[in-house]
Design a protein around this motif. Structure first.
Motif, PDB file in Angstrom:
ATOM      1  N   LYS A   1      69.064 -38.548 -27.017  1.00  0.00           N
ATOM      2  CA  LYS A   1      67.777 -38.943 -27.584  1.00  0.00           C
ATOM      3  C   LYS A   1      67.112 -39.994 -26.692  1.00  0.00           C
TER       4      LYS A   1
ATOM      5  N   LYS B   1      79.808 -32.115 -38.279  1.00  0.00           N
ATOM      6  CA  LYS B   1      79.964 -31.372 -39.536  1.00  0.00           C
ATOM      7  C   LYS B   1      81.371 -30.780 -39.616  1.00  0.00           C
TER       8      LYS B   1
ATOM      9  N   ASN C   1      66.013 -38.541 -23.306  1.00  0.00           N
ATOM     10  CA  ASN C   1      64.804 -37.721 -23.432  1.00  0.00           C
ATOM     11  C   ASN C   1      63.527 -38.511 -23.195  1.00  0.00           C
TER      12      ASN C   1
ATOM     13  N   GLY D   1      74.782 -38.462 -37.126  1.00  0.00           N
ATOM     14  CA  GLY D   1      73.495 -37.942 -36.643  1.00  0.00           C
ATOM     15  C   GLY D   1      72.539 -37.536 -37.753  1.00  0.00           C
ATOM     16  N   THR D   2      73.068 -37.239 -38.947  1.00  0.00           N
ATOM     17  CA  THR D   2      72.181 -36.824 -40.035  1.00  0.00           C
ATOM     18  C   THR D   2      72.127 -37.888 -41.137  1.00  0.00           C
TER      19      THR D   2
ATOM     20  N   ASN E   1      70.235 -40.576 -41.511  1.00  0.00           N
ATOM     21  CA  ASN E   1      68.893 -40.913 -41.997  1.00  0.00           C
ATOM     22  C   ASN E   1      68.368 -39.858 -42.952  1.00  0.00           C
ATOM     23  N   LEU E   2      68.672 -38.609 -42.599  1.00  0.00           N
ATOM     24  CA  LEU E   2      68.230 -37.489 -43.411  1.00  0.00           C
ATOM     25  C   LEU E   2      68.816 -37.611 -44.821  1.00  0.00           C
TER      26      LEU E   2
ATOM     27  N   GLN F   1      72.483 -31.248 -28.286  1.00  0.00           N
ATOM     28  CA  GLN F   1      72.440 -32.195 -29.411  1.00  0.00           C
ATOM     29  C   GLN F   1      72.865 -31.499 -30.702  1.00  0.00           C
ATOM     30  N   LEU F   2      72.385 -30.281 -30.852  1.00  0.00           N
ATOM     31  CA  LEU F   2      72.749 -29.524 -32.050  1.00  0.00           C
ATOM     32  C   LEU F   2      74.263 -29.294 -32.083  1.00  0.00           C
TER      33      LEU F   2
ATOM     34  N   TYR G   1      74.972 -37.724 -29.047  1.00  0.00           N
ATOM     35  CA  TYR G   1      73.695 -37.302 -29.653  1.00  0.00           C
ATOM     36  C   TYR G   1      72.614 -38.363 -29.425  1.00  0.00           C
ATOM     37  N   LYS G   2      72.986 -39.607 -29.715  1.00  0.00           N
ATOM     38  CA  LYS G   2      72.010 -40.704 -29.575  1.00  0.00           C
ATOM     39  C   LYS G   2      71.643 -40.936 -28.112  1.00  0.00           C
TER      40      LYS G   2
ATOM     41  N   LEU H   1      75.843 -32.311 -33.532  1.00  0.00           N
ATOM     42  CA  LEU H   1      75.718 -32.386 -34.992  1.00  0.00           C
ATOM     43  C   LEU H   1      76.733 -31.453 -35.646  1.00  0.00           C
ATOM     44  N   LYS H   2      76.935 -30.303 -35.015  1.00  0.00           N
ATOM     45  CA  LYS H   2      77.891 -29.347 -35.579  1.00  0.00           C
ATOM     46  C   LYS H   2      79.328 -29.829 -35.427  1.00  0.00           C
TER      47      LYS H   2
ATOM     48  N   GLY I   1      68.443 -30.232 -26.106  1.00  0.00           N
ATOM     49  CA  GLY I   1      68.300 -30.056 -27.558  1.00  0.00           C
ATOM     50  C   GLY I   1      69.427 -29.220 -28.129  1.00  0.00           C
ATOM     51  N   ASP I   2      69.755 -28.131 -27.425  1.00  0.00           N
ATOM     52  CA  ASP I   2      70.858 -27.288 -27.885  1.00  0.00           C
ATOM     53  C   ASP I   2      72.164 -28.078 -27.925  1.00  0.00           C
TER      54      ASP I   2
END
Lengths: 461, 348
Positions: free
Chosen positions: A336, A426, A339, A441-442, A444-445, A418-419, A332-333, A422-423, A415-416
């Motif tokens: 980023k 999870k 990109n 990945g989440t 910070n959120l 990356q998602l 994921y990173k 994240l999944k 982007g897809d």
């Protein structure tokens, strides 16, 4: 009389204390309990075959990473399938300040291979509808065609793919699906008989030792902190590794390999205790077998042993899930960074991304090679990670053709993808309750939400 | 012994808002409000210090039956919040869903603006959080007044006949849930979008742990909104920030004040959407509800239960209306089939 009684009891107390300490912290030595054994062995612990296999696997990783691209896989296959020659150890190799006792594989154990101990069930995570052994050979064949094990077109890093997959398909599989499973049954390898004719260890003692050997910890790993275990695996601290102080590191008992290294690495986060949990279960189980003194284990003893085995199995699975989590986060990173990268930085960043993806894919295949059928979780994980990473032209591997060559006939956006990562993270949290969560990945959120700390009685006017 | 300690601890935690700078009733903000009120009364209203003090600490206000009800409601609501778990989980769910969805948008990518100057990111985030929070407060507050189902709940707050800083807690628990959901939604959107676009640098400018803009709102007398000290600003400023007097107008019983000044900190929303009412420095206001609202300033049972009864009644009326129109539809269908039948019969 009184004085000698005191001296005697003090001596007894001291010796039990000493034995107690040794038992509590090291895996072995444990006495020989086989009935009727006439040899001169004093210690019944033996798992050199497993150490030899770790060394074979580490050497394959090194060789795959040095491929010349001419397509000759014979050297790697020698280490995979075993050889009549005494193979030099390619990794882990000693260096200044970290001297290693053994130079060749036979110095550890003779006649060992990986192929005989490799998971050979279906592997839906890799294209081509193959078994585990076929998949790793497919990887080896393609690795030999690449320069340094790296194929920029497909986005494969074979050194990572092979070594991480092997950690599951050999070590994890053999330990949790064989030695800690079938071999714990009453009718398999009973404790009142030697493991094989003339052996100095019983059936159950050796089965347990083999499982411990596959885990890859040093005999003194429980004495060490997470960081110390990590330093040993990375060959960064000979003093900590050299438990008997003879100046050299004995790969047979003083090195930390593969899965054990990852357990310790996650423990470094301070949020988990994977290494001590697994080590303690192995030591407690081995003590229980030793205490049977060469008699067959009672049902009650076996039930206890199975409980230790269950602890080892679930904790080990969690370690692999943590690795999947961690590398999904790395990928994921990396995306980023890619990109926003300038053209001259891209090649370097892409190489790193491919390496991390190889680790992610390898571990995701490893966790599917154990005893548990992961069912829906496996299907979901394989779908999210895919057969290959999204490459620089947005294409990714979708399958293999009839000749076993990779097909790349679809595109996906970064982007897809990356998602998807994240999944994957999870999924690891929901299914395996991972706690170390490196590279979240989440993160910070969640941190920001916690800081703002919304409460139910929000002010109103 | 341990149990007693726990009870004492829980008792004190009921009042924790008074020592929590994130809350409006934080003791520091209350003291500052008194100070601002004093300045206003002495320098603008030309009262003597003694008279100013007497006016601020008016027994008739702080010991009125309505105020006493406020205090009881404060305690009851604090107890209720103990039993309802925080909304943080839903907030994470909302924020994560938005965060995920942003990844699938082709025109933006994660961390696209992560190399923007950190101070700019933090300033933008701080302002956005404040603006979106304030705007959604305005919006939900407006709905509370305009939608009968929500008004049934929000009436509790308006039943206060005297205003004290504690009146901010005079709300029905259902309103608490609604407001917290609003907060979760508003913050969820801003936080997830910012972290997606700007990455790790996102954070707030804070003072004592509070968004600096919220802090400014509190230290400039946010507590005076619910009070009898009618501080007005210059008319131009009342178009930007809501003055205490303007919020008091919002609580006024006078018909010309109905549905005015919904804003929390900013009055620009009221200005844009036509609900702004500028204050008058000599205004004498009566607070509370019209008799037709059948509410009470003091009867706790009424205060807590009436909203449920009114919601049920509204829903009942609504379902009756739906049923009636459904029956009408069936009847007209039946008639047309009837007509068609007889028409066909005649033909045959």
């Amino acid at each position: 009389m009184f004085k000698s009684l005191i001296t005697a009891s003090t001596l007894v107390l001291m010796s039990t204390a000493m034995v107690g300490t040794a038992y509590a912290e090291n895996y072995g030595p444990y006495p020989v309990t086989v009935k009727g054994y006439k040899g001169d062995k004093k210690n019944s612990v033996s798992y050199t075959g497993q150490v030899a296999r770790h060394v074979l696997s580490d050497s394959i990783k090194k060789l795959a990473g040095k491929s010349d691209g001419k397509g000759d896989a014979s050297q790697i296959l020698e280490y995979f399938e075993g050889s009549k020659k005494d193979l030099p150890i390619i990794a882990p190799k000693g260096k200044d300040g970290f001297k290693i006792k053994q130079k060749t594989v036979n110095e550890i154990s003779k006649g060992k291979n990986i192929s005989g101990k490799f998971y050979d069930g279906a592997v839906p995570a890799w294209p081509g509808n193959m078994t585990g052994k076929q998949v790793v050979k497919h990887m080896i064949k393609h690795a030999a065609k690449t320069k340094d094990g790296f194929d920029p077109k497909t986005g494969y890093d074979y050194a990572q793919l092979i070594s991480k997959f092997t950690m599951g398909a050999m070590s994890y599989n053999q330990a949790v699906d064989n030695y800690l499973d079938e071999k714990l049954r009453a009718d398999k390898k009973p404790n009142n008989k030697p493991y094989k004719k003339g052996a100095y260890y019983t059936g159950k003692e050796h089965s347990w030792d083999e499982a411990f050997g596959y885990f890859g910890a040093a005999a003194h790993s429980l004495e060490l902190s997470a960081k110390d275990n990590y330093l040993v695996a990375k060959k960064k601290d000979a003093k900590i590794a050299d438990a008997n102080g003879d100046g050299v590191i004995d790969l047979k008992s003083e090195m930390v390999f593969g899965n054990a290294y990852y357990a310790a690495a996650f423990d470094k986060s301070g949020k988990t205790k994977y290494m001590p949990t697994i080590m303690k279960a192995f030591i407690d189980g081995r003590k229980l077998i030793t205490s049977a003194k060469g008699e067959a284990l009672t049902d009650e003893q076996r039930a206890k042993l199975q409980a230790y085995a269950a602890t080892i199995g679930t904790t080990w699975e969690k370690v692999l899930a943590e690795a999947v989590f961690k590398y999904a986060g790395s990928v994921y990173k990396d995306i980023k960074k890619l990109n926003g990268a300038k053209d001259d930085e891209k090649a370097k960043l892409y190489r790193k991304y491919v390496k991390h993806w190889g680790e992610l894919k390898g571990f995701s295949m490893a966790i599917q090679s154990g005893k548990n059928n992961l069912g829906k979780t496996a299907v979901e994980m394989n779908k999210l990670i895919g057969f290959g990473p999204v490459t620089l032209n947005d294409k990714y591997v979708t399958g293999v053709d009839a000749d076993g060559n990779f097909k790349m006939d679809r595109r996906r956006s970064w982007g897809d993808y990356q998602l998807h990562m994240l999944k994957v993270q999870k999924l690891m949290v929901d299914t395996f309750k991972v706690e170390a969560r490196v590279n979240d990945g989440t993160e910070n959120l969640a941190k920001m939400l916690k800081e703002l700390d919304a409460e139910l009685n929000a002010e109103t006017d | 012994m341990v149990a007693t300690m726990e009870i004492i601890e829980s008792f004190f935690s009921l009042f924790s808002d008074f020592v929590e700078p994130k809350k409006r009733v934080f003791v520091g903000y209350l003291l500052l409000s008194i100070f601002i009120a004093l300045l206003w009364l002495i320098f603008i209203k030309r009262l003597s210090i003694q008279k100013a003090f007497a006016k601020i600490l008016d027994r008739k206000v702080f010991f009125s039956k309505s105020a006493q009800a406020d205090y009881k409601i404060f305690l009851i609501n604090r107890l209720i919040t103990f039993f309802i778990s925080p909304v943080l989980i839903t907030q994470i769910a909302i924020a994560t869903t938005i965060f995920y969805a942003l990844h699938t948008q082709d025109f933006i990518s994660a961390g696209q603006f992560s190399d923007v100057n950190k101070a700019i990111i933090i300033s933008l985030f701080t302002v956005s959080m404040f603006l979106i929070d304030d705007f959604t407060k305005y919006l939900v507050h407006r709905w509370m007044h305009k939608i009968p189902l929500l008004w049934a709940i929000h009436k509790t707050h308006h039943s206060a006949e005297t205003l004290t800083p504690i009146t901010v807690y005079r709300i029905h628990p259902l309103e608490g849930v609604l407001y917290a959901s609003r907060g979760a939604f508003a913050q969820g959107i801003v936080i997830s979008s910012f972290i997606f676009l700007f990455g790790e640098a996102v954070s707030l400018y804070t003072v004592v742990g509070v968004n600096i803009l919220v802090f400014i709102f509190h230290v400039t007398g946010s507590n005076l909104r619910h009070s009898h000290i009618s501080i007005s600003y210059w008319p131009w400023l009342e178009h930007i920030f809501i003055s205490p007097a303007q919020h008091q107008i919002h609580h006024s019983i006078a018909e010309e004040h109905y549905d005015k000044n919904f804003g929390a900190a900013l009055s620009i929303w009221d200005w844009f959407f036509g609900s702004l009412h500028i204050s008058n420095s000599d205004q004498a206001l009566e607070f509370g509800l019209d008799k037709s609202e059948k509410s009470s300033a003091v009867n706790l049972r009424k205060i807590y239960l009436t909203p449920f009864i009114e919601i049920a009644a509204t829903l009942y009326k609504l379902s009756k209306k739906v049923l009636r129109s459904l029956l009408g539809l069936i009847r007209s269908l039946r008639n047309s089939i009837w007509n068609l039948n007889s028409h066909l019969g005649r033909k045959l």
